[in-house]
Design a protein around this motif. Structure first.
Motif, short mmCIF file in Angstrom:
data_model
loop_
_atom_site.label_atom_id
_atom_site.label_comp_id
_atom_site.label_asym_id
_atom_site.label_seq_id
_atom_site.Cartn_x
_atom_site.Cartn_y
_atom_site.Cartn_z
N ALA A 102 0.70 -1.12 -0.03
CA ALA A 102 0.48 0.14 -0.22
C ALA A 102 1.02 1.64 -0.49
O ALA A 102 0.64 2.38 -0.74
N VAL A 103 2.14 1.46 1.03
CA VAL A 103 3.10 2.44 0.65
C VAL A 103 2.85 2.36 -0.94
O VAL A 103 3.51 3.77 -0.75
N GLU A 104 3.88 1.43 -1.06
CA GLU A 104 4.76 1.18 -2.63
C GLU A 104 3.58 2.20 -3.38
O GLU A 104 3.93 2.83 -3.85
N ASP A 105 2.32 1.66 -3.85
CA ASP A 105 1.43 1.90 -4.55
C ASP A 105 0.70 3.94 -4.29
O ASP A 105 0.98 3.85 -5.22
N ALA A 106 1.01 4.02 -3.06
CA ALA A 106 0.67 5.22 -2.15
C ALA A 106 1.47 6.32 -3.42
O ALA A 106 1.52 7.57 -3.54
N SER A 164 -9.90 -4.65 -0.93
CA SER A 164 -10.55 -3.70 -0.91
C SER A 164 -9.36 -2.50 0.01
O SER A 164 -9.20 -1.44 0.23
N ILE A 165 -9.41 -3.74 0.64
CA ILE A 165 -8.45 -2.80 1.98
C ILE A 165 -7.11 -2.15 1.64
O ILE A 165 -6.68 -1.11 1.98
N ILE A 166 -6.14 -2.85 0.88
CA ILE A 166 -5.37 -2.01 0.18
C ILE A 166 -5.57 -1.00 -0.53
O ILE A 166 -4.63 -0.23 -0.08
N THR A 167 -6.52 -0.91 -1.41
CA THR A 167 -7.28 -0.09 -2.25
C THR A 167 -7.57 1.16 -1.23
O THR A 167 -7.16 2.45 -1.27
#
Length: 862
Positions: A102-106, A164-167
């Motif tokens: 999630a941090v990397e995708d952000a 969904s949580i990751i999103t």
């Protein structure tokens, strides 16, 4: 060059500041959450990670590392308590991987801000005052397409709830919403990561449909919108470029759990999910378009979309043209009477309906040629077909078989009940027609023949269609051969020459626009001949198949069966397409997207748009330049021929080693993969028989090596091949090939990526094993040789030196999951000794659970 170096440095700096620092911050928050019954699990985990790192550096066994840690830092002495705490560690680490994702995708947009601009726009700008270039671009656009095909291979571990949580977590991290992040981390801690039982093919389809609904529906349409705008700006007619494909529910090759009912259910599910997407968009549109003159059309579209989205009893028909017609009426009224207000919203929905029709993604059917031959044999035993074939048909030569095939349409009168595979094939052939009538021709128009070894495999399948409800005049099916092994790739062009020259097949292709899709498999060719030989065999097959197709004026599209890791065709995929010369058909890019590649490269709208754009850029650039590929020059080709052969010989020698398979069985979780509840597909073909390498699925083969952190299929033999050329005095030629050939450079770069995810220090203690120590050293020596030769070739000091941000990402991920690797080895080691039945079950579960996090962290390990 300096600009590229600065961009790499900036990307590395952004990664350290945006990703690593934020992960450490949120991870410290996460580790303090009191999720589980064992006190201070989160506090103990950092100590355990440090202890694992030190133990590996000292080449200690996993058993010693874990035993000493528990004695030193915990009160747990009973086996049950030790296993219980290790399970808690696993649960924390699994969620640390999600947090890092999630941090990397952000930070995705910041990390990729400096990548090349839109290739289409760039070339169109150049073509303004250059008529030949402008004409070339228009012709390329007319022919170019990109098809991404989602497959249900068993390494997509995250369930929809976790996705969904990751999103949501990614969105919250982008704006540093601490309170929201805190709540989502708590939710993450309590959300299960895996199924209690294996999913059905329909379950798998529903899981992957999450990406269609939440990512591709928007990303593909956004990309198409940008293309349309660019083409309009240059007065070029817009062209549909992006297409989606789907395998779950249609791919029955080696999966006895896929039946005709599965195919029917999935086709209906895809349609219903799509119309729910349409309806969701239309409701937003309807809230804005509150003007007079559109009421009737609004009401009609509302009813159509609502019924198709929510009424399970509605008659299914291909109504996409009807929907587009009514939406176009609404748009025209807005333009004429209301100053075009909100006309862009209507245009957006029209574009999506044009892209996805009533099917969303084309459902491919795939079956093994050996099964299809058995089905043909069964049909030949029944009237009236029995009279058309001699009894010894199966013993005839290939030439004699082709002469015998008559393509007579007939209604076969079956007298004996067929076996389950035959029955499924016949029902599916008949059902494909109904799916086309309900959802449109594109809903289900391809039949892929895996393990295709002769032209008769295709021609016999066509006969099966003519005997089971289809007519020659309306055979709206594309027959796609899949060539997989090194041997089959060598003979692929000859098979297609036979087909292109066959009167019936030639006529069929004319009815299909003289287009031929050919699928090439990376996974099985790597398992068969090693990394370098697989890539080189596919390259040569593409050249030969392109030449054959051009000779017959056939528009050829290669469908690449790529997995996640480089050993299965993954890695820097777009660079392969960008490096194609004019000798390889490249105007229709088609590839499978599978395993963790789906979530890592297409898990968010941003990343999906980026990766789709990269592939389109690659195709456009290669199509415009169409340079001669230097690998076809005699000197370079002979060089690669020799290297591929040397690599092949070394890899085959390893495969034939008497300890090869038993090493994998003992030290990796290979034999336990069948107990992982993530897939409807068996780990191997002939699942009821003893384990044989030829029956082992490539995905299981590669996964086993990646779990060992040795990744043998991704590099083995490359070092020897390079060393041999060096000793022959050909090193300057090798370096020249690396510098001048984008294709060879990509092979090398992907090989180094695979090696970057290897860590032989973890298994260094194997050297002391009386039975397997010498075998481990063979693997290790080739790894060290390959590493040394690749660094010498690239001129780098470390692996992946030219991809600093990705290299750093891999290092952080490997550090996070190091304890999982050691726990897995510990559990497997305990299973080698005397344990009770209950302890055996516990250790097996322990080893199995580690697989999830290791693959998820690797992102393209399986």
């Amino acid at each position: 060059m300096m600009q590229k170096q600065r961009a790499k440095g900036q990307r590395e700096s952004v990664f350290n500041n945006e990703v690593v620092s934020r992960f450490e911050l949120y991870n410290s928050l996460f580790l303090t959450l009191p999720f589980y019954k064992i006190k201070d699990t989160g506090t103990l985990l950092p100590l355990f990670i440090k202890y694992c790192e030190d133990g590996v550096n000292n080449h200690e066994t996993p058993a010693k590392i874990i035993d000493v840690f528990f004695k030193k830092y915990t009160q747990a002495t009973a086996t049950k308590d030790v296993i219980d705490l290790l399970f808690r560690f696993i649960q924390y680490i699994e969620r640390q991987v999600v947090l890092f994702d999630a941090v990397e995708d952000a930070s995705f947009s910041k990390l990729n801000a400096d990548d090349e601009e839109n290739a289409l726009l760039s070339y169109l700008k150049k073509g303004v005052d250059n008529n030949p270039l402008s004409d070339k671009i228009e012709k390329l656009i007319e022919e170019f397409s990109l098809r991404l095909v989602l497959t249900a291979h068993p390494t997509q571990f995250y369930p929809g709830s976790v996705l969904s949580i990751i999103t949501d977590l990614t969105t919250a991290i982008k704006t540093n919403e601490i309170s929201t992040i805190h709540l989502l981390l708590q939710q993450l801690g309590k959300t299960p990561f895996f199924n209690k039982k294996s999913p059905t093919p329909v379950d798998e389809a529903l899981s992957l449909a999450w990406y269609l609904e939440n990512v591709f529906y928007f990303a593909a349409a956004n990309i198409q919108s940008g293309i349309d705008k660019t083409l309009n700006d240059f007065n070029i007619e817009p062209k549909k470029i992006v297409e989606l494909g789907f395998w779950p529910g249609g791919d029955r090759d080696g999966n006895p759990n896929v039946h005709t009912d599965s195919t029917i259910q999935v086709s209906k599910m895809l349609r219903q999910i799509l119309f729910r997407c349409y309806y969701r968009d239309f409701r937003n549109l309807k809230r804005r378009i509150t003007f007079r003159g559109v009421e009737d059309s609004i009401a009609i579209v509302h009813d159509i979309l609502y019924q198709n989205a929510f009424d399970p009893n509605i008659d299914l028909n291909n109504i996409s043209d009807q929907v587009i017609e009514h939406l176009t009426d609404i748009k025209n009224t807005l333009l004429q009477d209301h100053d075009g207000l909100f006309a862009d919203l209507v245009s957006s929905l029209i574009r999506k309906v044009e892209l996805y029709g009533c099917h969303f993604a084309s459902l491919d059917i795939r079956q093994d040629s050996r099964v299809l031959r058995d089905v043909h044999t069964y049909c030949r035993q029944n009237k009236p077909i029995v009279s058309l074939f001699p009894e010894n048909y199966n013993d005839l030569s290939e030439v004699e078989k082709i002469k015998t095939i008559s393509f007579k349409s007939a209604k076969v009168q079956y007298t004996e009940k067929p076996d389950s595979l035959t029955d499924d094939t016949l029902q599916t052939i008949a059902e494909m027609r109904q799916i086309q009538q309900s959802n449109g021709e594109l809903a289900c128009h391809r039949f892929i023949i895996s393990n295709c070894q002769q032209a008769s495999d295709i021609l016999q399948l066509i006969e099966l269609f003519l005997w089971n409800g289809w007519e020659e005049t309306d055979l709206t099916i594309d027959f796609v051969p899949l060539f997989e092994t090194v041997h089959d790739l060598e003979g692929a062009a000859e098979i297609m020459e036979t087909l292109y020259s066959h009167p019936f097949y030639k006529k069929h292709l004319q009815e299909r626009g003289n287009k031929q899709d050919i699928m090439l498999g990376f996974s099985d060719s790597t398992k068969d001949g090693g990394y370098l030989m697989a890539n080189w065999s596919i390259f040569n097959a593409k050249v030969a198949l392109t030449e054959t197709s051009n000779k017959h004026n056939i528009k050829l599209a290669f469908f690449d069966g790529r997995g996640g890791p480089p050993s299965r065709g993954g890695g820097k995929t777009h660079r392969f397409y960008a490096s194609m010369g004019k000798e390889i058909a490249n105007k229709n890019i088609q590839l499978t997207v599978q395993g963790q590649t789906i979530s890592s490269q297409y898990g968010s709208i941003d990343s999906a748009e980026f990766n789709i754009e990269q592939l389109i850029n690659a195709g456009i650039s290669a199509g415009i330049r169409e340079k001669h590929n230097i690998l076809l020059d005699p000197v370079h080709k002979n060089l690669l021929d020799e290297m591929a052969k040397d690599s092949f010989d070394v890899f085959v020698s390893l495969r034939k080693h008497p300890l090869f398979l038993s090493y994998l069985e003992k030290f990796s979780p290979l034999t336990l993969l069948s107990k992982i509840t993530i897939s409807s597909r068996p780990v191997k073909r002939n699942s009821g028989e003893s384990l044989k390498l030829e029956d082992l699925r490539a995905i299981s083969f590669v996964t086993a090596w990646s779990q060992l952190k040795q990744n043998i299929p991704g590099f083995y033999g490359v070092g020897t091949a390079l060393k041999n050329q060096d000793e022959l005095g050909n090193w300057d030629k090798v370096v020249e090939t690396y510098n001048e050939s984008g294709y060879f450079k990509t092979i090398v770069d992907n090989c180094m990526m695979s090696m970057s995810k290897s860590d032989f220090a973890i298994t260094a203690h194997f050297i002391n094993d009386k039975e397997y120590g010498a075998f481990w050293k063979v693997l290790f020596d080739e790894f060290e040789l390959s590493k040394a030769m690749l660094l010498k070739l690239s001129g780098h000091q470390t692996l992946m030196e030219n991809y600093p941000a990705e290299k750093r990402s891999i290092a952080v991920r490997e550090k996070i999951v190091l304890p999982l690797v050691l726990i897995q080895h510990y559990a497997l080691e305990q299973l080698q000794g005397k344990v009770s039945e209950q302890e055996q079950q516990s250790y097996e579960k322990l080893a199995i659970r580690t697989v999830y996090g290791i693959v998820n962290a690797g992102r393209n390990l399986a």
